[in-house]
Scaffold this motif. Structure first.
Motif, short mmCIF file in Angstrom:
data_model
loop_
_atom_site.label_atom_id
_atom_site.label_comp_id
_atom_site.label_asym_id
_atom_site.label_seq_id
_atom_site.Cartn_x
_atom_site.Cartn_y
_atom_site.Cartn_z
N TYR A 69 32.33 69.22 90.51
CA TYR A 69 32.94 70.37 91.19
C TYR A 69 32.11 70.70 92.42
N ASP A 70 32.75 71.34 93.38
CA ASP A 70 32.13 71.63 94.67
C ASP A 70 32.15 73.13 94.89
N LEU A 71 31.00 73.78 94.73
CA LEU A 71 30.94 75.24 94.86
C LEU A 71 31.32 75.71 96.25
N TYR B 189 40.28 53.03 104.06
CA TYR B 189 41.10 53.83 103.14
C TYR B 189 40.20 54.71 102.27
N VAL B 190 39.14 54.12 101.74
CA VAL B 190 38.20 54.89 100.92
C VAL B 190 37.61 56.04 101.74
N GLN B 191 37.20 55.75 102.96
CA GLN B 191 36.62 56.78 103.82
C GLN B 191 37.63 57.87 104.14
N ALA B 192 38.88 57.48 104.35
CA ALA B 192 39.91 58.46 104.68
C ALA B 192 40.20 59.39 103.51
N VAL B 193 40.27 58.84 102.31
CA VAL B 193 40.52 59.66 101.12
C VAL B 193 39.39 60.66 100.92
N ILE B 194 38.16 60.19 101.04
CA ILE B 194 37.00 61.08 100.87
C ILE B 194 37.02 62.18 101.92
N ALA B 195 37.28 61.81 103.16
CA ALA B 195 37.27 62.79 104.25
C ALA B 195 38.35 63.84 104.07
N ALA B 196 39.51 63.42 103.61
CA ALA B 196 40.65 64.34 103.50
C ALA B 196 40.63 65.17 102.23
N GLU B 197 40.13 64.59 101.14
CA GLU B 197 40.26 65.25 99.84
C GLU B 197 38.97 65.85 99.30
N GLU C 221 32.22 62.97 85.02
CA GLU C 221 31.10 62.55 85.85
C GLU C 221 29.92 62.06 85.00
N ALA C 222 29.78 62.61 83.80
CA ALA C 222 28.67 62.21 82.93
C ALA C 222 28.90 60.84 82.30
N VAL C 223 30.17 60.44 82.21
CA VAL C 223 30.51 59.19 81.52
C VAL C 223 30.75 58.03 82.49
N LEU C 224 31.38 58.31 83.61
CA LEU C 224 31.78 57.26 84.54
C LEU C 224 30.97 57.29 85.84
N THR C 225 30.97 56.16 86.54
CA THR C 225 30.33 56.11 87.85
C THR C 225 31.28 56.70 88.89
N LYS C 226 30.75 57.01 90.05
CA LYS C 226 31.59 57.53 91.13
C LYS C 226 32.66 56.52 91.52
N GLU C 227 32.28 55.26 91.56
CA GLU C 227 33.24 54.22 91.92
C GLU C 227 34.38 54.15 90.91
N GLU C 228 34.06 54.26 89.64
CA GLU C 228 35.09 54.23 88.60
C GLU C 228 36.02 55.44 88.72
N ILE C 229 35.44 56.60 88.99
CA ILE C 229 36.25 57.81 89.14
C ILE C 229 37.21 57.66 90.31
N PHE C 230 36.70 57.15 91.42
CA PHE C 230 37.56 56.97 92.60
C PHE C 230 38.70 56.00 92.29
N ARG D 133 32.34 65.85 99.87
CA ARG D 133 31.05 65.77 99.18
C ARG D 133 31.18 65.01 97.85
N PHE D 134 32.18 64.15 97.75
CA PHE D 134 32.46 63.43 96.51
C PHE D 134 31.25 62.66 95.99
#
Length: 236
Positions: A87-89, A69-77, A142-151, A80-81
């Protein structure tokens, strides 16, 4: 020759003027967006926003989610999370090009972090200054939370259609099971719904939901998450 030089100077002047005007407009929207983001973050600091969401009795951590599920969300949304800073230029540039090509404002190029910022701090209105504010807020998150927390915050608050907000309610509502018990096919299906939840809800349109699932699987195969055979097996 003198006439050609005059024409050349004229067009150079026009281009210079347009470039200057573009810089001024960008600066104006940049300042407006920054001020909008600061006001929102002062009213609800990132730490407080996170704590409010995490306090929900059905809050689901990333460890409780199926890996697919995690992989699918990252791939679809947001492919480069794990590496971008909010942000993704590349995605923004692609979205701008497509919007200009179609003369629309359909694509936003938003990362998962930007979507979290938009959903928690701003309206869904498509305004340039709101989009800029979203980027500034995403950088702060992004400066306050970890990537895992954001997800986790993202998947616990997004809308999945049919009245279900958050991955726990969606898993229970659509499949009668907790997120950790989802099958691979169910996990991929749910990963695709937030893109257009009202349209893709399996309760509303199983056909569109299936089409969206195939889109997610295509993203996963293109990014090397699944092989073609593994993706096809989930459609059986």
């Amino acid at each position: 020759m003198r006439g050609l030089k005059r024409v050349g100077k004229f067009f150079l002047g026009v281009l210079t003027g347009l470039f200057t005007l573009g810089l001024i407009v960008a600066a104006v929207f940049g300042v407006k967006g920054y001020l909008m983001s600061r006001e929102a973050l002062e009213q609800l600091p990132v730490e407080e926003m996170a704590e409010e969401i995490q306090a929900d009795e059905h809050f689901t951590t990333i460890e409780e989610l199926p890996e697919l599920y995690v992989q699918a969300v990252i791939a679809a949304e947001d492919q480069r999370f794990w590496t971008h800073g909010g942000y993704d230029l590349i995605a923004i540039g692609r979205a701008l090009w497509n919007d200009l090509r179609t003369l629309s404002f359909a694509e936003g190029g938003s990362t998962i972090t930007q979507q979290l910022a938009k959903n928690q701090y701003f309206t869904q209105e498509k305004r340039i200054e709101r989009k800029v504010a979203e980027v500034f807020a995403a950088v702060e998150i992004e400066a306050v939370l970890t990537k895992e927390e954001i997800f986790e915050l993202y998947v616990n608050t997004i809308y999945f259609g049919s009245g279900y907000y958050g991955i726990y309610d969606a898993a229970m509502g659509y499949y009668g099971k907790e997120p950790s018990a989802l099958s691979d096919a169910e996990a991929v299906m749910l990963a695709g719904l937030p893109n257009a939840p009202s349209a893709y809800s399996p309760d509303v349109s199983p056909e569109l939901a299936g089409q969206r699932m195939r889109q997610v699987l295509r993203c996963m195969t293109e990014q090397g998450v699944l092989t073609e055979g593994e993706a096809d097996a989930l459609l059986v």
